[in-house]
Write a protein that holds these residues in place. Structure first.
Motif, PDB file in Angstrom:
ATOM      1  N   LEU A 723       7.980   3.483  32.020  1.00  0.00           N
ATOM      2  CA  LEU A 723       6.625   3.046  31.671  1.00  0.00           C
ATOM      3  C   LEU A 723       6.227   3.604  30.306  1.00  0.00           C
ATOM      4  N   ILE A 724       6.572   4.885  30.110  1.00  0.00           N
ATOM      5  CA  ILE A 724       6.206   5.533  28.840  1.00  0.00           C
ATOM      6  C   ILE A 724       6.890   4.822  27.668  1.00  0.00           C
ATOM      7  N   ASP A 725       8.150   4.442  27.892  1.00  0.00           N
ATOM      8  CA  ASP A 725       8.870   3.719  26.833  1.00  0.00           C
ATOM      9  C   ASP A 725       8.227   2.377  26.534  1.00  0.00           C
ATOM     10  N   LEU A 726       7.765   1.740  27.601  1.00  0.00           N
ATOM     11  CA  LEU A 726       7.294   0.368  27.450  1.00  0.00           C
ATOM     12  C   LEU A 726       5.878   0.274  26.891  1.00  0.00           C
ATOM     13  N   MET A 727       4.992   1.153  27.323  1.00  0.00           N
ATOM     14  CA  MET A 727       3.600   1.017  26.889  1.00  0.00           C
ATOM     15  C   MET A 727       3.036   2.339  26.378  1.00  0.00           C
ATOM     16  N   PRO A 728       3.702   2.938  25.327  1.00  0.00           N
ATOM     17  CA  PRO A 728       3.253   4.252  24.840  1.00  0.00           C
ATOM     18  C   PRO A 728       1.822   4.205  24.299  1.00  0.00           C
ATOM     19  N   GLY A 729       1.477   3.119  23.645  1.00  0.00           N
ATOM     20  CA  GLY A 729       0.143   3.033  23.043  1.00  0.00           C
ATOM     21  C   GLY A 729      -0.931   3.051  24.120  1.00  0.00           C
ATOM     22  N   TRP A 730      -0.723   2.218  25.147  1.00  0.00           N
ATOM     23  CA  TRP A 730      -1.737   2.119  26.194  1.00  0.00           C
ATOM     24  C   TRP A 730      -1.845   3.442  26.969  1.00  0.00           C
ATOM     25  N   ILE A 731      -0.693   4.038  27.298  1.00  0.00           N
ATOM     26  CA  ILE A 731      -0.713   5.307  28.031  1.00  0.00           C
ATOM     27  C   ILE A 731      -1.370   6.382  27.168  1.00  0.00           C
ATOM     28  N   GLY A 732      -1.027   6.354  25.869  1.00  0.00           N
ATOM     29  CA  GLY A 732      -1.629   7.320  24.942  1.00  0.00           C
ATOM     30  C   GLY A 732      -3.155   7.188  24.915  1.00  0.00           C
ATOM     31  N   SER A 733      -3.630   5.948  25.045  1.00  0.00           N
ATOM     32  CA  SER A 733      -5.080   5.746  24.990  1.00  0.00           C
ATOM     33  C   SER A 733      -5.782   6.369  26.196  1.00  0.00           C
TER      34      SER A 733
END
Ligand code: BGC
Length: 785
Positions: A723-733
């Motif tokens: 998940l972290i690889d796929l959506m780093p921007g969203w998780i970071g937000s």
């Protein structure tokens, strides 16, 4: 007498059949024959010749086989083309399956099977149409008398013993009715709407155990639909489960007139339509389908080869001049019935009756002179003789006692109360009264489900009235399935005698007078009221749909989960002696699914008389991903102990005994965690317990899809990085200042969104294609359950 068809068959087959019998090489011979058959002949072999036999082909010396009902005796018609209702050949009527299962005795079931096999040989029958292992889903099931249990392990183990017994005599069996055939209402059509997990854990397991442990020569496909497909046309049931998963080596035959579409049946794995259709019209369908390319001829060849393998084998093992042993089997049927009797209640040790205490005995109830000893329908056997209690008790136990009979009720009128007064007087004047009550013939039958579980009103009132004048009252019950007992607290003793077969009356006498110490145990829960039973709201369904809404919570699994007190629990039964349980031991406190577990305990007869105890082992899963029953029967054994004698019992448990069927994985899963092993005398009487830990070595691939919640992947250390690889921007937000992505706390609302929503939630950071790629990647990874 030499069975006619065997004679013809042997003559026709000549040396080749004899030779292949010697080598046991029926398959090769069948293949050779198939290569010489025309398409028309092959099609004709996949349908019966008539009511009870398969199609012979004289040109190639192919014999036929004769099949007959069952299961608790032979119902063999005078000829293969007559139906045999009323004019069937005399044969021993053994107790029906509800009684056989109450013995909890594999050895006795094996011997009963042997006796049935001997009778089949003597009557020229090659395949006995039984046993029935359908689960007693509701006490209302019209054929419950013909089925073993509400528990899949008990039903499967006993059926396997029965099948092994019959087949050891060179006679085949037909395991029926495959599958999820648990009601009679609309039985030709209704759909058993049952989820995969329940189907596997509850309804298929008895078939699986029987197939694996005894290889019945035939399996009978049911009338009904299962998950929307007719049992006789279900590739999943007939091929995938039966053959591929369980290794079934025999053939599938249809229930009588079950087939709707023969071509679909053959594709699914149905070898034989029964009975043959007038004019054999449906053979044309098969021929046309092959000619048009709609049905692969190789499939037909395969099925015909398998069918002929059984036909050749059956003929080769048919005996000439076999003795039906009717006298010996009568005595044996009495023994079996005596082992099946369940002493439900025996306050103050009223039973067994002794001459010293009781010289005048009132015997009340028409069943005492005119017993009901079997169920209605296709299983009806014509016994050469039928015992009744009054005669047997008088002849064998009459010395020093006087028996006074009163009719009590009329079997042909369940609301006639006029005979009660006379019966009351007889009871009041005697030292003790035995009242024979139960379900008359019209109360339970194949083809009709019950609508209530009550005894006839005249029987219920009679029992209560007798209890008001005679405190030494013994109720003896005749019934094929559970009944309500509104008078249970008014009477000291209750004897469940079932439908005990032609010699059942003698078995009752043996138990009542103490020649036999009762050792039967309930193979089905007796509820206080129908409303307490698992399928109450769903049985028998409506508009052709029967929704198995109670799921895996059938029988005691339901009563225990709901904490509903039954009238008598599963596994219950009293004895004239008592047993102590001690010294429970397990092979390891921690074990793996590949190692399994051995459980031992010591049982001692602590009473004054010899007796038999049924030791039951239950497994409880203490922590599980899926909802599980409080406990489940996984082992049982019956042992005979002299007074003071002790014996060690040993149970071996394997991975399956701890597993659930995971519908997502479409396989059995043994999860790591704690399990409690209970050893006891009934489901409600666990005497010894131990907790053990299972470490699973199973490696499973994840089975995610677009509806898997984000939470599931996020909380798993293996899949979070994807998940972290796929959506780093969203998780970071979602992260606080400087917080590493691995440690982000995602809002619960988002955790509980399915993956399919993430293109939307991430405002386009990930696409649907990327989510599909994520799922594919994750599903390549494995985990330990
Ligand atoms: C029953 C089977 C039986 C067959 C032949 C059917 O109606 O369901 O159990 O074996 O008839 O009598």
């Amino acid at each position: 007498m030499k069975a006619t068809h065997v004679m013809i068959g042997t003559l026709l087959a000549g040396l080749s059949l004899q030779a292949c019998a010697e080598q046991g090489n029926f398959k090769e011979e069948a293949e050779r024959l198939v290569s010489q058959l025309t398409l028309e002949e092959k099609a004709s072999l996949t349908s019966g010749r008539d009511a009870w036999s398969t199609q012979p082909i004289e040109r190639l010396d192919i014999p036929y086989i004769w099949v007959a009902d069952g299961p608790h005796g032979l119902r063999r018609a005078p000829s293969t083309d007559t139906w045999g209702y009323g004019d069937q050949a005399p044969a021993t009527c053994f107790p029906t399956a509800s009684a056989l299962s109450a013995t909890w005795d594999r050895d006795l079931l094996f011997k009963t099977g042997q006796a049935l096999g001997e009778e089949a040989q003597a009557l020229g029958v090659n395949v006995l149409l039984g046993p029935g292992v359908n689960i007693k889903r509701s006490p209302l099931g019209g054929r419950n008398f013909e089925y073993f249990s509400e528990d899949p392990v008990l039903a499967g183990e006993l059926a396997a013993a029965y099948v092994n017994g019959v087949q050891s005599k060179g006679v085949g069996t037909s395991l029926k009715h495959y599958a999820a055939n648990n009601q009679e209402t609309e039985r030709m059509f209704m759909n058993s709407h049952v989820d995969d997990r329940t189907l596997n854990e509850i309804y298929l397991t008895p078939f699986e155990i029987t197939v694996r442990k005894s290889q019945p020569w035939t399996v009978m496909a049911c009338y009904n639909r299962v998950q929307g497909t007719y049992g006789s046309q279900s590739f999943d049931l007939l091929d995938r489960k039966l053959k591929q998963d369980w290794g079934f080596e025999g053939i599938v035959i249809s229930d009588w007139d079950a087939v709707i579409d023969r071509v679909e049946g053959i594709r699914a794995g149905l070898h034989l339509e029964m009975p043959g259709k007038p004019g054999h019209l449906t053979n044309r369908d098969v021929i046309d389908a092959v000619r048009s390319g709609d049905l692969d001829e190789a499939r037909l060849d395969q099925l015909v080869t398998e069918l002929l393998t059984i036909v050749l084998r059956a003929n080769a093992s048919a005996e000439t001049d076999a003795d039906q042993k009717l006298d010996g089997h009568h005595a044996f049927a009495r023994k079996v019935a005596s082992q099946a009797i369940v002493l439900l209640k025996n306050d103050a040790g009223l039973l067994p009756l002794s001459r010293e205490n009781y010289s005048d005995i009132a015997v009340i109830g028409e069943f005492a002179v005119s017993p009901r000893y079997q169920g209605n329908g296709s299983s009806e056997v014509k016994p050469p003789r039928v015992d009744n209690f009054l005669d047997v008790a008088g002849a064998e136990y009459g010395g020093g006692i006087r028996l006074h009979y009163a009719q009590g009720y009329r079997l042909d009128d369940d609301r006639d109360f006029s005979l009660i007064a006379e019966a009351k007087q007889a009871a009041a004047e005697a030292d003790v009264a035995l009242v024979f009550a139960g379900l008359p013939q019209q109360y339970e039958s194949e083809g009709i489900d019950r609508t209530h579980i009550d005894l006839p009103p005249a029987h219920n009132r009679l029992i209560s009235e007798l209890a008001s004048v005679q405190e030494n009252l013994v109720v003896v019950l005749t019934n094929g399935s559970a009944v309500a007992m509104p008078w249970v607290d008014e009477v000291p003793s209750i004897v469940e005698a079932w439908l005990g077969g032609q010699a059942g009356a003698g078995a009752v006498a043996d138990v009542v007078f103490g020649a036999v110490n009762p050792s039967g145990r309930l193979a089905e829960t007796f509820p206080v009221r129908l409303q307490d039973t698992p399928a109450y709201l769903n049985f028998p369904g409506e508009s052709g749909e029967s929704i198995y809404g109670e799921r895996i919570f059938v029988g005691y699994r339901y009563f225990e989960a709901r904490q509903i007190e039954p009238l008598f629990p599963f596994g219950h039964g009293l004895s004239y002696t008592s047993f102590d349980y001690s010294g429970m031991d397990v092979s390891a406190g921690q074990f793996s699914d590949t190692e399994g577990l051995t459980v031992t305990a010591t049982i001692r007869n602590s009473g004054e008389v010899a007796g038999k105890e049924v030791v039951q082992l239950y497994v409880s899963d203490l922590e599980s991903r899926l909802q599980r029953p409080v406990k489940e029967l996984k082992g049982f054994t019956k042992l005979s102990l002299a007074p003071g004698e002790s014996r060690e019992v040993r149970f071996t448990l394997d991975a399956r005994d701890f597993s659930y069927y995971d519908p997502r994985q479409a396989q059995w899963v043994a999860e790591s965690g704690e399990f409690e092993i209970g050893v006891g005398a009934s489901s409600a009487d666990i005497r010894l317990k131990k907790t053990v830990r299972l470490e699973s070595t199973q490696e499973l691939n994840y089975a995610f899809d677009e509806f898997t919640f984000f939470r599931v992947l996020w909380e798993d250390g293996q899949t979070r990085p994807l998940l972290i690889d796929l959506m780093p921007g969203w998780i970071g937000s979602q992260a606080g200042p400087g917080q590493p992505l691995e440690e982000v706390e995602i809002h619960g609302f988002l955790l509980d969104q399915p993956l399919i929503k993430f293109p939307f939630f991430t405002a386009g950071e990930v696409s649907s294609e990327q989510i599909a790629g994520l799922i594919e990647k994750a599903n390549e990874m494995t985990y330990r359950p």
